[in-house]
Design a protein around this motif. Sequence first.
Motif, PDB file in Angstrom:
ATOM      1  N   GLY A   1       0.815  -1.200   0.000  1.00  0.00           N
ATOM      2  CA  GLY A   1       0.000   0.000   0.000  1.00  0.00           C
ATOM      3  C   GLY A   1       0.853   1.257   0.000  1.00  0.00           C
ATOM      4  O   GLY A   1       1.970   1.281  -0.535  1.00  0.00           O
ATOM      5  N   VAL A   2       0.334   2.317   0.621  1.00  0.00           N
ATOM      6  CA  VAL A   2       1.045   3.606   0.613  1.00  0.00           C
ATOM      7  C   VAL A   2       1.146   4.212   2.010  1.00  0.00           C
ATOM      8  O   VAL A   2       1.439   5.387   2.154  1.00  0.00           O
ATOM      9  N   ARG A   3       0.910   3.422   3.067  1.00  0.00           N
ATOM     10  CA  ARG A   3       0.982   3.984   4.416  1.00  0.00           C
ATOM     11  C   ARG A   3       2.397   4.409   4.775  1.00  0.00           C
ATOM     12  O   ARG A   3       2.614   5.491   5.312  1.00  0.00           O
ATOM     13  N   GLU A   4       3.354   3.528   4.525  1.00  0.00           N
ATOM     14  CA  GLU A   4       4.734   3.869   4.844  1.00  0.00           C
ATOM     15  C   GLU A   4       5.203   5.048   3.997  1.00  0.00           C
ATOM     16  O   GLU A   4       5.935   5.921   4.476  1.00  0.00           O
ATOM     17  N   LEU A   5       4.762   5.112   2.749  1.00  0.00           N
ATOM     18  CA  LEU A   5       5.122   6.238   1.879  1.00  0.00           C
ATOM     19  C   LEU A   5       4.592   7.547   2.453  1.00  0.00           C
ATOM     20  O   LEU A   5       5.296   8.566   2.461  1.00  0.00           O
ATOM     21  N   GLU A   6       3.363   7.526   2.970  1.00  0.00           N
ATOM     22  CA  GLU A   6       2.813   8.756   3.571  1.00  0.00           C
ATOM     23  C   GLU A   6       3.598   9.144   4.817  1.00  0.00           C
ATOM     24  O   GLU A   6       3.823  10.324   5.082  1.00  0.00           O
ATOM     25  N   ARG A   7       4.038   8.144   5.592  1.00  0.00           N
ATOM     26  CA  ARG A   7       4.844   8.466   6.779  1.00  0.00           C
ATOM     27  C   ARG A   7       6.181   9.089   6.377  1.00  0.00           C
ATOM     28  O   ARG A   7       6.665  10.014   7.038  1.00  0.00           O
ATOM     29  N   VAL A   8       6.781   8.579   5.289  1.00  0.00           N
ATOM     30  CA  VAL A   8       8.052   9.144   4.826  1.00  0.00           C
ATOM     31  C   VAL A   8       7.851  10.582   4.344  1.00  0.00           C
ATOM     32  O   VAL A   8       8.658  11.477   4.646  1.00  0.00           O
ATOM     33  N   ILE A   9       6.773  10.841   3.609  1.00  0.00           N
ATOM     34  CA  ILE A   9       6.478  12.210   3.150  1.00  0.00           C
ATOM     35  C   ILE A   9       6.224  13.128   4.344  1.00  0.00           C
ATOM     36  O   ILE A   9       6.675  14.275   4.378  1.00  0.00           O
ATOM     37  N   GLY A  10       5.497  12.603   5.360  1.00  0.00           N
ATOM     38  CA  GLY A  10       5.279  13.386   6.579  1.00  0.00           C
ATOM     39  C   GLY A  10       6.584  13.702   7.286  1.00  0.00           C
ATOM     40  O   GLY A  10       6.771  14.811   7.817  1.00  0.00           O
ATOM     41  N   HIS A  11       7.504  12.732   7.321  1.00  0.00           N
ATOM     42  CA  HIS A  11       8.823  12.956   7.929  1.00  0.00           C
ATOM     43  C   HIS A  11       9.568  14.068   7.191  1.00  0.00           C
ATOM     44  O   HIS A  11      10.182  14.949   7.805  1.00  0.00           O
ATOM     45  N   LEU A  12       9.501  14.044   5.862  1.00  0.00           N
ATOM     46  CA  LEU A  12      10.145  15.081   5.060  1.00  0.00           C
ATOM     47  C   LEU A  12       9.553  16.457   5.365  1.00  0.00           C
ATOM     48  O   LEU A  12      10.288  17.440   5.544  1.00  0.00           O
TER      49      LEU A  12
ATOM     50  N   ASN B   1      19.949  16.118  -2.319  1.00  0.00           N
ATOM     51  CA  ASN B   1      19.898  16.456  -0.884  1.00  0.00           C
ATOM     52  C   ASN B   1      18.841  15.660  -0.121  1.00  0.00           C
ATOM     53  O   ASN B   1      18.590  15.919   1.048  1.00  0.00           O
ATOM     54  N   LEU B   2      18.175  14.701  -0.781  1.00  0.00           N
ATOM     55  CA  LEU B   2      17.130  13.912  -0.104  1.00  0.00           C
ATOM     56  C   LEU B   2      17.708  13.103   1.043  1.00  0.00           C
ATOM     57  O   LEU B   2      17.125  13.031   2.130  1.00  0.00           O
ATOM     58  N   VAL B   3      18.878  12.493   0.830  1.00  0.00           N
ATOM     59  CA  VAL B   3      19.494  11.684   1.889  1.00  0.00           C
ATOM     60  C   VAL B   3      19.891  12.561   3.066  1.00  0.00           C
ATOM     61  O   VAL B   3      19.788  12.141   4.236  1.00  0.00           O
ATOM     62  N   ASP B   4      20.331  13.786   2.836  1.00  0.00           N
ATOM     63  CA  ASP B   4      20.693  14.689   3.927  1.00  0.00           C
ATOM     64  C   ASP B   4      19.483  15.020   4.802  1.00  0.00           C
ATOM     65  O   ASP B   4      19.621  15.238   6.006  1.00  0.00           O
ATOM     66  N   ILE B   5      18.307  15.047   4.198  1.00  0.00           N
ATOM     67  CA  ILE B   5      17.093  15.402   4.953  1.00  0.00           C
ATOM     68  C   ILE B   5      16.495  14.177   5.633  1.00  0.00           C
ATOM     69  O   ILE B   5      16.166  14.205   6.825  1.00  0.00           O
ATOM     70  N   LEU B   6      16.344  13.081   4.889  1.00  0.00           N
ATOM     71  CA  LEU B   6      15.658  11.893   5.436  1.00  0.00           C
ATOM     72  C   LEU B   6      16.588  10.906   6.119  1.00  0.00           C
ATOM     73  O   LEU B   6      16.140  10.007   6.820  1.00  0.00           O
ATOM     74  N   GLY B   7      17.887  11.038   5.929  1.00  0.00           N
ATOM     75  CA  GLY B   7      18.815  10.064   6.496  1.00  0.00           C
ATOM     76  C   GLY B   7      19.140   8.984   5.482  1.00  0.00           C
ATOM     77  O   GLY B   7      18.703   9.001   4.330  1.00  0.00           O
ATOM     78  N   LYS B   8      19.895   7.994   5.923  1.00  0.00           N
ATOM     79  CA  LYS B   8      20.391   6.963   5.010  1.00  0.00           C
ATOM     80  C   LYS B   8      19.247   6.157   4.399  1.00  0.00           C
ATOM     81  O   LYS B   8      18.169   6.015   4.979  1.00  0.00           O
TER      82      LYS B   8
END
Length: 772
Positions: free
Chosen positions: A540-551, A573-580
């Motif tokens: 699904g897309v639940r984890e994807l929404e959590r990642v977008i929320g984290h961003l 710069n995505l890795v710098d913001i979200l981590g590894k």
Amino acid sequence: MDENVVVLPVLPLRGMMVFPYMMVHLDAGREQSISALEKAMLVEDKHVFLVAQRDSDLEDPQMSDLYSVGTVAEIKHLMKLPDGAIRVLVEGLYRGQIVSAIEQEEDYLIANVREYHDKIDKSIEMEALVRVVVHEFEQWVKSSKKIPADAMVSVSIIDDAGRLADMIAGHINLKLDDRQAILESIDVKERLERLYGFLKREKDILDIERKIGTRVRRQIEKVQKEYYLREKVKAIHNELGDQNGILGDIEEYKERLSKGHFPDEVVKTVEKELKRLERTQGMSQEGAVIGTYIDNLLSMPWESLSEDINDIKAAAAVLDRDHYGLEKVKERILEFLAVRQLTNGQNAPILCLVGPPGVGKTSLAGSVAKALGRKFVRASLGGVRDEAEIRGHRRTYVGAMPGRILEALKKAGTRNPVFLLDEVDKMGSDYKGDPTSALLEVLDPAQNNTFSDHYIELPFNLSDVLWIVTANDIGSIPRPLLDRMEVINLSSYTEQEKLEIAKQYLLPRQRTRNGLSGKEIRLGAGVLQRMINEYTRESGVRELERVIGHLCRKVARKIVEGDTESVYVTTKNLVDILGKVKYPHTKAKRKPEVGLCTGMAWTQVGGDILPTEVNIFPGTGKLILTGKLGDVMKESAQAALSYIRSRQDKFELAEDFYEKNDIHVHFPEGAVPKDGPSAGITMATAIVSGLTGRRVRSDVAMTGEITIRGNVLAIGGLKEKVLAAYREGIRTIVLPKENERDIEDIPESVREKLEFVPVENMDKVLETALCQ
């Protein structure tokens, strides 16, 4: 004292004790006890040794589990009961002590028992001790009133001190340990002294009980006085016309009854309960229970119906606006709504949305309610084990309440909402009942027009409710319940679908929730695609929404701290913001290896790949299976090995290869349970590779059930399996020939990038999977 050692069968007693000179009935049900009694009946004097167990819960006690001192008794009468047990009348004769157990093959205990006969002591000290014990027993009889006074007469005429002590000990209510202490007092003087102490203690306890009884009686008299005064106050209120307190509640209930629209049965029940309420005192618990029941009856939407919006085009627009993709699912829902409109909702099926978490089952139900203009209510059934959660509690229980079904309808205020029963596959059952069975009446159109809740106890019409049920695993839904529902499968999203859902729904929603505008956070090309590929692995897309929320939260913090007014997120710069990265991009980089094959599996949360490893080494012909496999998977491994042994000439294997080698088949992630037949051809390919030394292609994944003749049978869940393999970089899919028709269910954007190889037997599988 006279002592003599005899051999006697032992009868263990649970929770009771027999003193000498007592005549009692005993019921024996254990085989050990029955055998001991039958052995005693064969002896001339019919003697048996009665001794108490230290732990009364033991079903099969040994000699070490018994007290050593007991009573030698004579069997007066024995009768067999219809259930196989034995009822026996025994008379205690004298004390005995176990000297040693006798080893024998029978299933009952037998021991050497030393007999003890009381000596007659006519001393003045003994006579004085007897008198004080008899006097204390007289006082206890007068205070307790638990035994008839003539029992005192039968005791007073006994002139044998030892027998007197045993008779009194048999009458008073002592704990088992205290009774055993008296029985173990072989010396008569010691026995009388202990008995005197117990009598004194029992007399003191009776005095305390008498004081407590007096105090409670005074409290009851006080309550009765307060009740009398309350009744006088109630009468005064009636004369004054005061509408406060319970009288005000009664008037309110009557007003609600007169203004509302209720069935005749409800009106009669409420009027009956109001009469009961008028007869109760204001602050009583019964009055509160009756008042709560009446309030629940008047709050139920007995006749309240909301008007439907019968516009299929508008419903289609709502579904398209709220959900991307899911074309077949939305088409089936619109057909369902059209049929309901033509038939006025008569005998419409119950929709069951089945699919992995996060694919939109719950939100689809909400969209249906919005399209119809109905109220939307939801009840989560995950973990529900008590039938009362569905049917309600009986009003005999304190704190009783209606079940979840009627409680949700009461809150909705209408009798025809869209009702979502979420996670029906995660219901359980225990000693409190089976809630899935209770749901049968709720969902069955032939029964739910007169649904009866245990609390309301009046038939309620549920036939106008639009029921939608969700589940992750259709196999966990009981068959009788599944027969009442029409299943609609929601499969995993493709990467393209996830990308569009993220753009149209997830990103705007998370921006709003985190207080950001479109200018404050901007995403460059490829950012969402990289987040899908490298930060999520889901159907699904639940984890994807959590990642977008984290961003969004990271960006919000930068803006609040004053570091910047807006953030432009790029793939650099995505890795710098979200981590590894959580899932590094290593697709299809594995080289072909011997004994390593990629299978495909279906799980409750979507598809997944199933790497299968095989090692061959010298041994004794064992097939070792590891990785927490179920019975079906183990049988598939045996079938694969049987197929290989039948084709050993074709594979150029030694005739005794299966006798001199051990084959170890392992599935990684051993903590995860795995079962199902669809890994049969995967295991067979891996074993053939290990035995022949030929490498398996790393870009091939396969699924299919194998027979011992090498035929490949159909499997289920092909779409989810293929999407999972595609996510992992697989480009060639081996599948059963019978599943070829299911390929069209796979999205075209994925289908055109894959090569499908339908197979009917293992020869074709090996030809495709093994390197030349």
